[in-house]
Design a protein around this motif. Structure first.
Motif, PDB file in Angstrom:
ATOM      1  N   GLY A   1     -61.157  12.391 -29.517  1.00 21.61           N
ATOM      2  CA  GLY A   1     -60.598  12.788 -30.826  1.00 21.61           C
ATOM      3  C   GLY A   1     -59.142  12.311 -30.934  1.00 21.61           C
ATOM      4  O   GLY A   1     -58.540  11.578 -29.914  1.00 21.61           O
ATOM      5  N   VAL A   2     -58.670  12.538 -31.848  1.00 27.00           N
ATOM      6  CA  VAL A   2     -57.152  12.241 -32.028  1.00 27.00           C
ATOM      7  C   VAL A   2     -56.093  12.678 -31.409  1.00 27.00           C
ATOM      8  O   VAL A   2     -55.297  12.237 -31.048  1.00 27.00           O
ATOM      9  N   ASN A   3     -56.489  14.109 -31.297  1.00 30.28           N
ATOM     10  CA  ASN A   3     -55.400  14.879 -30.147  1.00 30.28           C
ATOM     11  C   ASN A   3     -56.078  15.139 -29.029  1.00 30.28           C
ATOM     12  O   ASN A   3     -57.335  15.280 -28.740  1.00 30.28           O
ATOM     13  N   PRO A   4     -55.397  15.156 -27.939  1.00 32.23           N
ATOM     14  CA  PRO A   4     -55.818  15.583 -26.669  1.00 32.23           C
ATOM     15  C   PRO A   4     -56.549  16.835 -26.300  1.00 32.23           C
ATOM     16  O   PRO A   4     -55.906  17.739 -27.265  1.00 32.23           O
ATOM     17  N   ALA A   5     -57.481  17.059 -25.565  1.00 35.27           N
ATOM     18  CA  ALA A   5     -58.323  18.495 -25.773  1.00 35.27           C
ATOM     19  C   ALA A   5     -57.006  19.432 -24.788  1.00 35.27           C
ATOM     20  O   ALA A   5     -56.963  20.600 -25.407  1.00 35.27           O
ATOM     21  N   LEU A   6     -56.212  18.924 -24.061  1.00 27.82           N
ATOM     22  CA  LEU A   6     -55.316  19.737 -23.334  1.00 27.82           C
ATOM     23  C   LEU A   6     -54.154  20.085 -24.387  1.00 27.82           C
ATOM     24  O   LEU A   6     -53.394  19.047 -24.696  1.00 27.82           O
ATOM     25  N   PRO A   7     -53.780  21.327 -24.727  1.00 29.53           N
ATOM     26  CA  PRO A   7     -52.422  21.475 -25.546  1.00 29.53           C
ATOM     27  C   PRO A   7     -51.237  21.343 -24.976  1.00 29.53           C
ATOM     28  O   PRO A   7     -50.607  21.970 -24.335  1.00 29.53           O
ATOM     29  N   LEU A   8     -50.818  19.956 -25.188  1.00 31.17           N
ATOM     30  CA  LEU A   8     -49.747  19.675 -24.561  1.00 31.17           C
ATOM     31  C   LEU A   8     -48.480  20.125 -25.035  1.00 31.17           C
ATOM     32  O   LEU A   8     -47.292  20.202 -24.281  1.00 31.17           O
ATOM     33  N   TRP A   9     -48.627  20.583 -26.291  1.00 35.90           N
ATOM     34  CA  TRP A   9     -47.350  21.169 -27.031  1.00 35.90           C
ATOM     35  C   TRP A   9     -46.722  22.167 -26.165  1.00 35.90           C
ATOM     36  O   TRP A   9     -45.454  22.539 -26.448  1.00 35.90           O
ATOM     37  N   VAL A  10     -47.571  23.014 -25.390  1.00 34.65           N
ATOM     38  CA  VAL A  10     -47.112  24.340 -24.631  1.00 34.65           C
ATOM     39  C   VAL A  10     -45.972  23.828 -23.542  1.00 34.65           C
ATOM     40  O   VAL A  10     -45.182  24.599 -23.182  1.00 34.65           O
ATOM     41  N   LEU A  11     -46.051  22.647 -23.352  1.00 31.37           N
ATOM     42  CA  LEU A  11     -45.110  21.924 -22.160  1.00 31.37           C
ATOM     43  C   LEU A  11     -43.762  21.804 -22.909  1.00 31.37           C
ATOM     44  O   LEU A  11     -43.173  21.332 -22.152  1.00 31.37           O
ATOM     45  N   HIS A  12     -43.703  21.865 -24.108  1.00 28.42           N
ATOM     46  CA  HIS A  12     -42.393  22.002 -24.490  1.00 28.42           C
ATOM     47  C   HIS A  12     -41.436  23.015 -24.610  1.00 28.42           C
ATOM     48  O   HIS A  12     -40.111  23.167 -24.485  1.00 28.42           O
ATOM     49  N   ILE A  13     -42.001  24.300 -24.039  1.00 27.38           N
ATOM     50  CA  ILE A  13     -41.524  25.523 -24.164  1.00 27.38           C
ATOM     51  C   ILE A  13     -40.707  25.919 -22.883  1.00 27.38           C
ATOM     52  O   ILE A  13     -41.654  25.807 -21.899  1.00 27.38           O
ATOM     53  N   PRO A  14     -39.516  25.939 -22.897  1.00 24.57           N
ATOM     54  CA  PRO A  14     -38.963  26.421 -21.506  1.00 24.57           C
ATOM     55  C   PRO A  14     -39.444  27.566 -20.826  1.00 24.57           C
ATOM     56  O   PRO A  14     -39.923  28.674 -21.525  1.00 24.57           O
ATOM     57  N   VAL A  15     -39.569  27.901 -19.673  1.00 27.17           N
ATOM     58  CA  VAL A  15     -40.060  29.000 -19.018  1.00 27.17           C
ATOM     59  C   VAL A  15     -41.709  28.882 -18.869  1.00 27.17           C
ATOM     60  O   VAL A  15     -42.243  28.885 -17.776  1.00 27.17           O
ATOM     61  N   VAL A  16     -42.229  28.586 -20.065  1.00 26.86           N
ATOM     62  CA  VAL A  16     -43.776  28.618 -20.094  1.00 26.86           C
ATOM     63  C   VAL A  16     -44.134  27.394 -19.507  1.00 26.86           C
ATOM     64  O   VAL A  16     -45.105  27.408 -18.617  1.00 26.86           O
ATOM     65  N   ARG A  17     -43.439  26.235 -19.597  1.00 24.87           N
ATOM     66  CA  ARG A  17     -43.720  25.028 -18.877  1.00 24.87           C
ATOM     67  C   ARG A  17     -43.673  24.859 -17.430  1.00 24.87           C
ATOM     68  O   ARG A  17     -44.470  24.394 -16.552  1.00 24.87           O
ATOM     69  N   GLU A  18     -42.694  25.794 -16.878  1.00 20.41           N
ATOM     70  CA  GLU A  18     -42.345  25.855 -15.582  1.00 20.41           C
ATOM     71  C   GLU A  18     -43.374  26.559 -14.791  1.00 20.41           C
ATOM     72  O   GLU A  18     -43.986  26.424 -13.536  1.00 20.41           O
ATOM     73  N   VAL A  19     -43.972  27.973 -15.499  1.00 17.33           N
ATOM     74  CA  VAL A  19     -44.851  28.647 -15.268  1.00 17.33           C
ATOM     75  C   VAL A  19     -46.200  27.746 -14.938  1.00 17.33           C
ATOM     76  O   VAL A  19     -47.063  27.961 -14.157  1.00 17.33           O
ATOM     77  N   LEU A  20     -46.565  27.044 -16.136  1.00 21.01           N
ATOM     78  CA  LEU A  20     -47.946  26.211 -15.992  1.00 21.01           C
ATOM     79  C   LEU A  20     -47.957  25.218 -15.115  1.00 21.01           C
ATOM     80  O   LEU A  20     -49.095  25.044 -14.346  1.00 21.01           O
TER      81      LEU A  20
END
Length: 465
Positions: free
Chosen positions: A275-294
């Motif tokens: 697909g054009v966009n990856p299956a893994l929602p990488l946009w969540v890795l922009h969010i502080p704290v959330v990216r550290e937890v994930l």
């Protein structure tokens, strides 16, 4: 005041004292419980606790990142399967831009070299580790399987050192330190002479000199143009042309330029849930704290992968992808590559172009995700002239649990195409290269040499086994 009661037969009257303002103030009415509660303390403590937690994550994040970015510390923290995967492969150097240093690309391969060559490219958020079983299965079928870690992913370089990167975001204190360091280097009288001659401190000249010496670390951002250069050099270095390409997930958008520009080097193309966009929602890795937890905890990342990518993967497999994604500036590199994706990519326009329309193609698609996803796969297959469409029983990341099923589809498709004819270069070998080859031949043959192992992670030869 006394209460006067009059009794007249069976009727009893009671006269109460009149209610005055003064008596009301002395005996106020009790308020209800809901009115007496004040929400301010709750939100006050909630804000304080959340702010402290955020501050803790942000303050610990640089310390954690520094340990992850150190190659030796990062490699020693890897689980045994990832170390084994690295020791089974090798690294080669490619030049993406002429004004930048070469970068290392990790390659894992299996099977006879003289047979058909199948190159597997992963999508963003994955690496060659996801296809380790597939290339082994292809090798057992007599096909040379090659999986590449694109720059910014897996064991390939994820960042580069940039010299003369300018004075952006160094702050006032940093600039003062640089000016002070330059004065110490050239001496106090140099600055004094400049002040006497010009009447002012030569700040611009000082910063120009310092900027030319400044070194900074920059995450590698990969777009379709950079991928074309990397893929072309890997194919040429390993002598793989012509190749059968297997493009998974968002790899189609990354490799489409190289296919269009080098149709003579492509024997076939197989798309796996692309697909054009990856299956893994990488946009969540922009969010502080959330990216550290994930990225810091296996549980959170496993839930994210199970929700969007694959429900069949084991926790150890998911954790391996999490470790490769977070280490050595991996998150920054992948997020930078997402920005460079061509989100307006038209698969029909690409597939019907003169350069691509004659290439045999196969579309392998999941039938377990949803009806909407199956319709998307059928649309992709119809957009490609004469493309073969088959379905598999896995999710959008099927390579872990359904590697055997995918291998059968790819091997059967490759075997049905007339055997490739190798192009042998007639250019003479340079004298220096020939001398090195002669010396290596005179020194004896070695079954497996992993010289880059020590160079990349600073480890001794004892770690190569």
């Amino acid at each position: 005041m006394a209460i006067i009661t009059e009794e007249e037969g069976d009727v009893t009257k009671t006269i109460h004292p009149p209610v005055t303002k003064e008596s009301t103030m002395k005996n106020p009415k009790p308020q209800s419980q809901s009115q007496s509660q004040n929400p301010f303390p709750f939100w006050f403590y909630f804000t304080i606790i959340f702010s402290l937690a955020t501050l803790l994550f942000v303050s610990l994040s640089p310390l954690y990142s520094s340990s992850q970015n150190d190659p030796r510390s990062w490699f020693l923290s890897l689980p045994p399967p990832l170390r084994q995967h690295y020791s089974d492969g090798r690294t080669i150097k490619v030049q993406v831009n002429p004004d930048e240093s070469p970068i290392e690309v990790f390659v894992s391969e299996s099977g006879p070299i003289q047979s058909e060559n199948v190159i597997i490219l992963h999508g963003l958020g994955l690496s060659s580790y996801a296809f380790r079983e597939m290339i082994k299965s292809l090798g057992s079928r007599g096909i040379h399987g090659v999986a590449i870690d694109l720059p910014g992913s897996g064991f390939s370089d994820k960042s580069m050192v940039v010299v003369g990167g300018g004075d952006g975001e160094i702050g006032f204190v940093g600039r003062v330190k640089e000016v002070y360091g330059l004065i110490r280097e050239k001496g106090v009288f140099w600055a004094f002479d400049q002040m006497v001659e010009t009447g002012d401190l030569p700040y611009e000249e000082i910063m120009k000199i310092q900027n030319s010496k400044r070194r900074s670390v920059k995450a590698i951002e990969l777009g379709s143009e950079e991928t074309a250069k990397v893929l072309g050099q890997v194919v040429d270095t390993l002598g793989l042309s012509p190749v059968h390409l297997v493009l998974h997930d968002s790899a189609l958008g990354l490799a489409s330029n190289w296919v269009s520009e080098n149709p003579q080097s492509v024997r076939s193309v197989t798309l796996v849930d692309s697909g054009v966009n990856p299956a893994l929602p990488l946009w969540v890795l922009h969010i502080p704290v959330v990216r550290e937890v994930l990225l810091g905890f296996s549980f959170g990342f496993e839930k994210l992968v199970s929700l969007r990518c694959s429900k069949e993967m084991t926790l150890s497999e998911v954790d391996a992808h999490r470790i490769l994604l977070q280490g050595r500036n991996g998150r920054e590199a992948v997020l930078g590559s997402v920005k460079k994706l061509n989100h307006s990519f038209d698969v029909a326009q690409w597939g019907n172009s003169d350069a691509v329309s004659g290439i045999p193609m196969q579309v392998i698609w999941s039938r377990q995700v949803s009806d909407v996803w199956i319709e998307e796969g059928q649309r992709v297959a119809k957009a490609l002239p004469k493309a073969k469409f088959v379905t598999h029983s896995g999710s959008r990341w099927p390579q872990e649990s359904k590697s055997g099923e995918l291998t059968d589809y790819i091997a059967d498709f490759v075997s049905a195409i007339p055997r490739s004819t190798r192009r042998v270069s007639e250019e003479p070998i340079p004298e220096k290269v020939q001398k090195i080859l002669d010396e290596a031949k005179a020194g004896g043959d070695h079954d497996h040499v992993h010289a880059d192992y020590t160079d990349a992670y600073g480890l001794g030869e004892g770690w190569t086994t």
